[in-house]
Design an enzyme around this catalytic site. Structure first.
Site, PDB file in Angstrom:
ATOM      1  N   GLY A  47       0.599  -5.586   0.735  1.00 47.15           N
ATOM      2  CA  GLY A  47      -0.520  -5.754  -0.069  1.00 47.15           C
ATOM      3  C   GLY A  47       0.154  -6.371  -1.581  1.00 47.15           C
ATOM      4  O   GLY A  47      -0.453  -7.056  -2.110  1.00 47.15           O
ATOM      5  N   GLU A  61       4.200  -5.161   7.729  1.00 44.53           N
ATOM      6  CA  GLU A  61       3.409  -4.230   8.355  1.00 44.53           C
ATOM      7  C   GLU A  61       3.540  -3.929   9.624  1.00 44.53           C
ATOM      8  O   GLU A  61       3.429  -2.891  10.282  1.00 44.53           O
ATOM      9  CB  GLU A  61       1.830  -4.614   8.230  1.00 44.53           C
ATOM     10  CG  GLU A  61       1.270  -4.434   6.803  1.00 44.53           C
ATOM     11  CD  GLU A  61       1.536  -5.363   6.024  1.00 44.53           C
ATOM     12  OE1 GLU A  61       2.258  -6.346   6.067  1.00 44.53           O
ATOM     13  OE2 GLU A  61       0.756  -5.436   4.911  1.00 44.53           O
ATOM     14  N   GLU A  71       0.323 -10.124  -0.624  1.00 47.56           N
ATOM     15  CA  GLU A  71      -1.209 -10.444  -0.901  1.00 47.56           C
ATOM     16  C   GLU A  71      -1.663 -10.588  -2.283  1.00 47.56           C
ATOM     17  O   GLU A  71      -2.360 -11.369  -2.485  1.00 47.56           O
ATOM     18  CB  GLU A  71      -1.949  -9.521   0.192  1.00 47.56           C
ATOM     19  CG  GLU A  71      -1.667  -9.618   1.591  1.00 47.56           C
ATOM     20  CD  GLU A  71      -2.315  -8.494   2.579  1.00 47.56           C
ATOM     21  OE1 GLU A  71      -2.519  -7.501   2.086  1.00 47.56           O
ATOM     22  OE2 GLU A  71      -2.672  -8.832   3.571  1.00 47.56           O
ATOM     23  N   ALA A  88       0.991  -1.306   0.074  1.00 51.27           N
ATOM     24  CA  ALA A  88      -0.086  -0.045   0.029  1.00 51.27           C
ATOM     25  C   ALA A  88       0.821   1.306  -0.115  1.00 51.27           C
ATOM     26  O   ALA A  88       1.702   1.163   0.388  1.00 51.27           O
ATOM     27  CB  ALA A  88      -0.945   0.022   1.079  1.00 51.27           C
TER      28      ALA A  88
END
Ligand code: COA
Length: 268
Positions: A119, A142, A122, A74
């Site tokens: 992300g 994170e 992911e 992100a």
């Protein structure tokens, strides 16, 4: 979303699309920010995979990134100004994007060219197969921001790597090299960096030649069966097998075998 609406391949913000026969390559292109995703990129990826789903002549997809990252996660810069509602809207948008890949019936190969973090990892885990360059680095860092992954990565990593290793990786945020990713079984194959695209495209072309309905059924059955009980999942397998048995492609596949010729599948 920027969309120039050409009849063949539309234009989506931050994405470069390239067609080779029945295979589409989608390259994430925000190199100066290591392909970090903002809301416009997430919208573009979601719309792109919904568009792919509607294209009968695209049978397989390769998803990769430009430069030294597949996707560095992100866009952390954006987090700075978010209030709680905006932050959760952003997370929800991410989940919708992963879902658009998982719900797309065509097989999607992640060709991981470099950093796949947060992300970005992911995103790779939302794909069906992962081919990694020897330069790829995966991670869910994170924790270093005082957060936890919000796009499904915690449970997916725990399911593939087991809870002990997943906790170590999540709690330290350490990066995983491509070879370790293969040992942990979320990487199918590691290639020399220069051979990544070629390897992913060869595999995609191979998938694109199979009977489309059978490949689509396999994606759905594995994705939906992995969290169901064995009995439920096998019942589901069996119901798909019954409908495939009635398909024109299955008749063609069996006839071609008996007649010792190449099958010509139509996706019907
Ligand atoms: N969000 C926003 N910008 C990012 C980013 C992210 N997730 N990842 C990298 N960038 C930006 C950097 O800020 C930098 O921009 P700048 O040139 O305007 O300063 C540019 O991309 C290049 O990154 P840089 O950090 O200089 O490259 P590096 O090779 O030294 O380090 C990483 C690469 C991937 C190790 C490092 O960028 C990093 O740790 N990124 C964050 C990864 C992360 O935590 N992702 C999960 C987010 S929830």
């Amino acid at each position: 979303m920027d969309r120039a609406g050409t009849t063949d391949v539309p234009v989506f913000a931050f994405l470069a699309l390239e067609r080779t026969a029945r295979v589409l390559t989608v390259t994430i292109s925000r190199e100066e920010k290591l392909n970090a995703m903002n809301d416009r990129m997430m919208e573009a990826l979601t719309e792109c995979f919904r568009w792919i789903q509607r294209q009968n002549d695209i049978h397989a997809v390769v998803l990769t990134g430009v430069g030294k990252a597949f996707m560095a996660g992100a866009d952390i810069g954006g987090y700075h100004d978010f209030n709680m509602g905006q932050f959760f809207d952003f997370q929800d948008q991410g989940r919708e994007m992963y879902r658009s890949i998982e719900a797309c019936s065509k097989p999607v190969i992640a060709a991981v060219n470099g950093y796949a973090l947060g992300g970005g990892f992911e995103l790779a885990m939302a794909c069906d197969l992962v081919i990694a360059s020897e330069k790829a680095k995966f991670g869910l860092p994170e924790v270093k921001l005082g957060l936890v992954p919000g796009g499904g990565g915690i449970q997916k990593l725990a399911r593939v790597a087991g809870s002990f290793l997943a906790k170590e990786l999540l709690m330290t945020g350490r990066f995983i090299e491509a070879a370790e990713g293969k040992d942990l079984r979320f990487v199918n194959e590691v290639t020399e960096h220069d051979k990544l695209r070629e390897t992913a495209l060869r595999l995609a072309a191979q998938l694109a030649e199979q009977a489309p309905l059978a490949v689509q059924a396999l994606k759905k059955l594995v994705n939906e069966g992995r969290d169901a009980s064995l009995e439920t999942a096998q019942a589901y397998d069996r119901s798909y097998l019954a409908s495939l048995f009635c398909s024109e492609d299955a008749k063609e596949g069996v006839a071609a075998f008996v007649e010792k010729r190449q099958a010509l599948f139509q996706g019907k």
